[in-house]
Scaffold this motif. Structure first.
Motif, PDB file in Angstrom:
ATOM      1  N   UNK A  54     -33.109  67.823 -49.402  1.00 16.88           N
ATOM      2  CA  UNK A  54     -33.156  67.201 -50.721  1.00 16.88           C
ATOM      3  C   UNK A  54     -31.738  67.173 -51.271  1.00 16.88           C
ATOM      4  N   UNK A  55     -31.379  66.055 -51.910  1.00 16.46           N
ATOM      5  CA  UNK A  55     -30.056  65.982 -52.524  1.00 16.46           C
ATOM      6  C   UNK A  55     -30.206  65.906 -54.045  1.00 16.46           C
ATOM      7  N   UNK A  56     -29.097  65.685 -54.733  1.00 16.03           N
ATOM      8  CA  UNK A  56     -29.155  65.701 -56.197  1.00 16.03           C
ATOM      9  C   UNK A  56     -29.998  64.547 -56.735  1.00 16.03           C
ATOM     10  N   UNK A  59     -33.531  65.779 -56.559  1.00 16.01           N
ATOM     11  CA  UNK A  59     -33.751  66.687 -57.689  1.00 16.01           C
ATOM     12  C   UNK A  59     -33.878  65.910 -58.991  1.00 16.01           C
ATOM     13  N   UNK A  60     -33.014  64.908 -59.149  1.00 14.02           N
ATOM     14  CA  UNK A  60     -33.051  64.111 -60.382  1.00 14.02           C
ATOM     15  C   UNK A  60     -34.388  63.382 -60.516  1.00 14.02           C
ATOM     16  N   UNK A  63     -36.752  65.823 -61.932  1.00 13.13           N
ATOM     17  CA  UNK A  63     -36.473  66.058 -63.357  1.00 13.13           C
ATOM     18  C   UNK A  63     -36.916  64.868 -64.197  1.00 13.13           C
ATOM     19  N   UNK A  83     -33.973  75.548 -47.249  1.00 17.48           N
ATOM     20  CA  UNK A  83     -32.866  74.721 -47.741  1.00 17.48           C
ATOM     21  C   UNK A  83     -33.152  74.189 -49.146  1.00 17.48           C
ATOM     22  N   UNK A  86     -32.907  76.936 -51.677  1.00 15.68           N
ATOM     23  CA  UNK A  86     -31.491  77.223 -51.918  1.00 15.68           C
ATOM     24  C   UNK A  86     -30.898  76.205 -52.908  1.00 15.68           C
ATOM     25  N   UNK A  87     -31.305  74.950 -52.737  1.00 17.37           N
ATOM     26  CA  UNK A  87     -30.797  73.901 -53.638  1.00 17.37           C
ATOM     27  C   UNK A  87     -31.225  74.166 -55.083  1.00 17.37           C
ATOM     28  N   UNK A  90     -28.986  77.017 -56.282  1.00 10.51           N
ATOM     29  CA  UNK A  90     -27.579  76.640 -56.523  1.00 10.51           C
ATOM     30  C   UNK A  90     -27.448  75.854 -57.821  1.00 10.51           C
ATOM     31  N   UNK A  91     -28.411  74.969 -58.052  1.00 14.21           N
ATOM     32  CA  UNK A  91     -28.353  74.130 -59.253  1.00 14.21           C
ATOM     33  C   UNK A  91     -28.998  74.816 -60.463  1.00 14.21           C
ATOM     34  N   UNK A  92     -29.476  76.033 -60.239  1.00 15.34           N
ATOM     35  CA  UNK A  92     -30.024  76.874 -61.310  1.00 15.34           C
ATOM     36  C   UNK A  92     -31.282  76.287 -61.950  1.00 15.34           C
ATOM     37  N   UNK A  93     -31.946  75.450 -61.185  1.00 13.61           N
ATOM     38  CA  UNK A  93     -33.188  74.866 -61.704  1.00 13.61           C
ATOM     39  C   UNK A  93     -34.386  75.773 -61.449  1.00 13.61           C
ATOM     40  N   UNK A  95     -34.460  78.656 -62.756  1.00 13.21           N
ATOM     41  CA  UNK A  95     -34.411  79.650 -63.850  1.00 13.21           C
ATOM     42  C   UNK A  95     -35.196  79.159 -65.060  1.00 13.21           C
ATOM     43  N   UNK A  97     -36.864  76.167 -65.570  1.00 10.79           N
ATOM     44  CA  UNK A  97     -37.183  74.752 -65.725  1.00 10.79           C
ATOM     45  C   UNK A  97     -38.383  74.385 -64.867  1.00 10.79           C
TER      46      UNK A  97
END
Lengths: 118, 142
Positions: A54-56, A59-60, A63, A83, A86-87, A90-93, A95, A97
């Motif tokens: 998965x890339x940003x 993730x977007x 969201x 993986x 981990x993403x 790293x992006x703190x999502x 925590x 959300x």
């Protein structure tokens, strides 16, 4: 990439059948979720077991789906591979959300017993 | 410095090929599995940025990735000939921790992930190529 939906205990479980939720697939996923939300769905579990990358943009798209749902319901993710997990970290999502569950059953159970929004 | 060039047309559905190639090369270098995952993701993010922002979705451009190895590490250059990055300072911004829907970042995560994968990241705009440079050192003893 395609998607399979099923309803369990009032929760719509969306299985993402594809190894990559990336920039080339994100729009398709977003459209799928918008359709489900417009059809009245309010509780969603996204099963990411098959997703290896998965890339940003992926993730977007998650969201964006959450934003479309707004306060009318709840969305959780489950069965994250290493993986993808981990993403999220790293992006703190991870925590607060997104609610992240190890198994689909746990996610469905948590959402089906959650107080309904609104 | 030895290296390899990889080029795709500026189409998002081709970016995974770059990712797979980068992964394969990294697996043969003294990098950990986590470092390899992060570099694959970083190159995909950089290529996505080139296609979406530099070429603005046009499919007639090229995205070129050059990977070069020296005694100390790996240098990856991602090049395009589209519009340059508006604000290279975005490369150094941290990502806020979102607690609510309203706080969720709309963008900037890709650049954050690129920086996360690298020991250093550089950017040169235009004339004629925009070049994003990702440097990753090999760990001592590996």
């Amino acid at each position: 990439m395609d998607f399979q939906n099923k309803v369990e205990q009032g929760v719509t479980v969306v299985n993402i059948n594809g190894q990559r939720l990336d920039a080339s697939a994100a729009q398709l996923f977003k459209s799928h979720m918008v359709d489900l939300i417009q059809q009245g769905g309010t509780l969603f579990v996204l099963n990411l077991e098959a997703v290896d990358f998965m890339d940003s943009s992926g993730l977007a798209s998650l969201m964006s789906s959450m934003k479309t749902l707004g306060g009318r319901g709840e969305m959780a993710v489950c069965c994250l591979g290493e993986k993808v997990r981990k993403l999220f970290a790293i992006t703190r999502l991870d925590r607060g959300v997104f609610r992240i569950f190890d198994t689909e059953a746990e996610a469905v159970s948590a959402l089906s017993t959650a107080p309904r929004a609104g | 410095m030895d290296g390899i060039n990889l080029t795709i047309a500026s189409r998002l559905e081709l970016v995974h090929l770059l990712g797979l190639a980068v992964r394969g090369i990294c697996q043969g270098l003294p990098l950990t599995a986590d470092e390899t995952d992060a570099l694959e993701l970083a190159v995909c993010e950089a290529a996505n940025n080139s296609i979406k922002h530099a070429y603005k979705g046009r499919a007639d451009g090229k995205v070129r990735v050059t990977m070069a190895v020296d005694g100390t590490g790996l240098v990856i250059c991602v090049q395009d000939r589209g519009a340059p990055l508006d604000d290279a300072k975005q490369l150094t911004r941290d990502l806020a921790v979102a607690q609510t829907l309203e706080d969720l970042p709309e963008g900037g995560m890709g650049l954050f992930l690129i920086r996360n994968a690298a020991d250093s990241v550089g950017y040169k705009a235009g004339d004629p190529d925009n070049v994003l440079v990702i440097r990753k050192a090999f760990r001592k003893g590996s």
